[in-house]
Design an enzyme around this catalytic site. Structure first.
Site, mmCIF file in Angstrom:
data_model
loop_
_atom_site.group_PDB
_atom_site.id
_atom_site.type_symbol
_atom_site.label_atom_id
_atom_site.label_comp_id
_atom_site.label_asym_id
_atom_site.label_seq_id
_atom_site.Cartn_x
_atom_site.Cartn_y
_atom_site.Cartn_z
ATOM 1 N N SER A 13 0.852 -1.205 0.000
ATOM 2 C CA SER A 13 0.000 0.000 0.000
ATOM 3 C C SER A 13 0.881 1.247 0.000
ATOM 4 C CB SER A 13 -0.904 0.001 1.249
ATOM 5 O OG SER A 13 -0.120 -0.006 2.423
ATOM 6 N N SER A 135 11.575 10.167 7.688
ATOM 7 C CA SER A 135 10.360 10.885 8.080
ATOM 8 C C SER A 135 10.745 12.239 8.658
ATOM 9 C CB SER A 135 9.613 10.081 9.148
ATOM 10 O OG SER A 135 8.582 10.851 9.723
ATOM 11 N N TYR A 148 9.148 5.260 17.046
ATOM 12 C CA TYR A 148 9.185 5.498 15.601
ATOM 13 C C TYR A 148 10.263 6.537 15.277
ATOM 14 C CZ TYR A 148 7.313 7.016 11.002
ATOM 15 O OH TYR A 148 7.150 7.352 9.677
ATOM 16 N N LYS A 152 13.749 6.693 12.875
ATOM 17 C CA LYS A 152 13.920 7.608 11.739
ATOM 18 C C LYS A 152 15.149 8.503 11.952
ATOM 19 C CE LYS A 152 10.310 6.085 9.407
ATOM 20 N NZ LYS A 152 10.491 5.302 8.174
HETATM 21 N N1 NAP Z 1 2.418 8.354 5.290
HETATM 22 C C1 NAP Z 1 3.082 9.181 6.071
HETATM 23 O O1 NAP Z 1 2.523 10.143 6.629
HETATM 24 C C2 NAP Z 1 4.549 8.973 6.278
HETATM 25 C C3 NAP Z 1 5.308 10.038 6.779
HETATM 26 C C4 NAP Z 1 6.660 9.878 6.968
HETATM 27 C C5 NAP Z 1 7.254 8.678 6.643
HETATM 28 N N2 NAP Z 1 6.503 7.645 6.171
HETATM 29 C C6 NAP Z 1 7.181 6.373 5.864
HETATM 30 O O2 NAP Z 1 6.791 5.898 4.601
HETATM 31 C C7 NAP Z 1 7.034 4.498 4.532
HETATM 32 C C8 NAP Z 1 5.853 3.828 3.878
HETATM 33 O O3 NAP Z 1 4.710 3.988 4.685
HETATM 34 P P1 NAP Z 1 3.301 4.433 4.101
HETATM 35 O O4 NAP Z 1 3.049 5.788 4.599
HETATM 36 O O5 NAP Z 1 3.237 4.166 2.664
HETATM 37 O O6 NAP Z 1 2.334 3.487 4.953
HETATM 38 P P2 NAP Z 1 1.560 2.161 4.574
HETATM 39 O O7 NAP Z 1 0.552 2.433 3.522
HETATM 40 O O8 NAP Z 1 1.081 1.628 5.890
HETATM 41 O O9 NAP Z 1 2.682 1.209 3.978
HETATM 42 C C9 NAP Z 1 3.651 0.618 4.794
HETATM 43 C C10 NAP Z 1 4.227 -0.574 4.071
HETATM 44 O O10 NAP Z 1 5.266 -1.141 4.874
HETATM 45 C C11 NAP Z 1 5.040 -2.540 4.925
HETATM 46 N N3 NAP Z 1 5.651 -3.209 6.059
HETATM 47 C C12 NAP Z 1 5.443 -2.992 7.374
HETATM 48 N N4 NAP Z 1 6.177 -3.852 8.093
HETATM 49 C C13 NAP Z 1 6.864 -4.633 7.211
HETATM 50 C C14 NAP Z 1 7.789 -5.693 7.321
HETATM 51 N N5 NAP Z 1 8.163 -6.168 8.502
HETATM 52 N N6 NAP Z 1 8.322 -6.223 6.190
HETATM 53 C C15 NAP Z 1 7.942 -5.778 4.985
HETATM 54 N N7 NAP Z 1 7.054 -4.789 4.804
HETATM 55 C C16 NAP Z 1 6.519 -4.227 5.908
HETATM 56 C C17 NAP Z 1 3.528 -2.677 4.941
HETATM 57 O O11 NAP Z 1 3.154 -4.011 4.645
HETATM 58 P P3 NAP Z 1 1.874 -4.723 5.312
HETATM 59 O O12 NAP Z 1 0.707 -4.383 4.461
HETATM 60 O O13 NAP Z 1 2.230 -6.169 5.295
HETATM 61 O O14 NAP Z 1 1.742 -4.178 6.712
HETATM 62 C C18 NAP Z 1 3.189 -1.680 3.852
HETATM 63 O O15 NAP Z 1 3.401 -2.251 2.586
HETATM 64 C C19 NAP Z 1 7.290 4.043 5.978
HETATM 65 O O16 NAP Z 1 8.671 3.841 6.163
HETATM 66 C C20 NAP Z 1 6.819 5.237 6.804
HETATM 67 O O17 NAP Z 1 7.490 5.337 8.037
HETATM 68 C C21 NAP Z 1 5.164 7.760 5.966
#
Ligand code: NAP
Length: 297
Positions: A13, A135, A148, A152
């Site tokens: 996702s 992040s 978290y 980061k």
């Molecule tokens: N969205 C924000 O506001 C934001 C802001 C700053 C940084 N980020 C960073 O962006 C990155 C992506 O997050 P997102 O925002 O796109 O959220 P997301 O939609 O929840 O996607 C997170 C992804 O990480 C995967 N994941 C979690 N644990 C895992 C593991 N042990 N091994 C392999 N995959 C794993 C999830 O897979 P599952 O479906 O299996 O859980 C999912 O595919 C993260 O590093 C997050 O910290 C996001």
């Protein structure tokens, strides 16, 4: 530029899914990875991406074997995107050490292990870029985010060390960047992904209830568009689009909220350095004392 080979973690996702779709749309080759890939990445079957099961918390030897398998698909890996991550929420005093360690396994040791698996191939081909999805939490921690934010912050240090080691030892054609997104509309704040445990210290109860409400309010009200965020990350990594003609920066905030936090912290830190300069530099051993000590040797 000839088509690139991308290896992307956490593709079920959010940013990861967007990375897969947008890099394929460029005509690039993509290895999309995720845990429980046969179900979680089923929607990416038939897109042209190679799907690989990869949980970033696996032991390092297993991850190395997976990376080897990934490398064999196209005979190279040009771009690694360390994207997988999740938000472990809880106050410092309340969060069990197990949960803090769990956060580090996914958010820090995972990217570290995957990167160590890919670097031998990049060194061999003398080319490659490793991106960490850090992040704005790597610049400032908000309440209940220590597990978290600490990861980061750690990614910031890891990226800087890799940048200096590779500049000194190997090739400037192997590059590293950490992206620092603000709030983006992905699944990170969904109620299935953020686990809220009941308070075990009564003084924290009201505070935690307020945090739960705040986080629920963030979900799908975030300012950032993940499709645009990923488009800008790809531009930056490939020196195209809005990054045309620019060198890869060592780090990059993404989103106006992130920019605001980063700017404010830089300004506050410069002010602190000015206000406290006398005390800060007063700990040095004066050069004259060094010279006199040498003269007595
Ligand atoms: N969205 C924000 O506001 C934001 C802001 C700053 C940084 N980020 C960073 O962006 C990155 C992506 O997050 P997102 O925002 O796109 O959220 P997301 O939609 O929840 O996607 C997170 C992804 O990480 C995967 N994941 C979690 N644990 C895992 C593991 N042990 N091994 C392999 N995959 C794993 C999830 O897979 P599952 O479906 O299996 O859980 C999912 O595919 C993260 O590093 C997050 O910290 C996001």
């Amino acid at each position: 530029m000839a088509s690139l080979v991308w290896l992307i973690t956490g593709c079920s996702s959010g940013f990861g899914e967007q990375f897969v779709l947008q890099t394929l749309a460029r005509g690039d080759k993509v290895i999309a990875t995720g845990r429980n890939a046969s179900t979680k990445l089923a929607h990416l079957q038939g897109t042209g991406a190679t799907i690989l099961d990869l949980d970033v918390t696996m032991p390092e030897a297993e991850i190395a074997a997976k990376i080897k398998e990934a490398h064999q698909v196209f005979g190279r890996i040009d771009m690694l995107v360390n994207n997988a991550g999740y938000l472990e929420s809880g106050a410092v005093e309340e969060l069990s050490l197990d949960r803090v360690q769990r956060s580090f396994e996914t958010n820090y040791f995972g990217p570290l292990k995957v990167t160590r698996g890919v670097l031998p191939f990049m060194r061999e081909q003398k080319f490659g870029t490793v991106a960490f999805v850090g992040s704005v939490g790597g610049w400032g921690a908000v309440p209940n985010s220590s597990a978290y934010a600490a990861c980061k912050y750690a990614l910031e240090g890891l990226t800087e060390a890799l940048q200096s080691e590779f500049a000194a030892l190997f090739s400037r054609d192997i590059q590293f960047i950490v992206f620092e997104p603000g709030y983006f509309r992905t699944e990170i704040f969904s109620s299935t992904n953020v686990v809220h445990l009941p308070s075990n210290i009564p003084e924290y109860q009201a505070f935690n209830n307020a945090t739960v409400q705040r986080q629920k309010g963030i979900y799908h009200n975030e300012k950032g568009d993940p499709a645009k965020g990923v488009a800008r990350m790809i531009d930056t990594l490939t020196g195209s689009g809005m990054a045309e003609g620019k060198k890869l920066p060592p780090r990059l905030p993404l989103g106006s909220d992130s920019l605001q936090v980063v700017r404010a912290k830089c300004q506050a830190t410069l002010k602190l350095c000015d206000e406290w300069e006398d005390l800060i530099v007063s700990t040095d051993i004066p050069a004259e004392a060094d010279r006199q000590a040498e003269a007595h040797l």
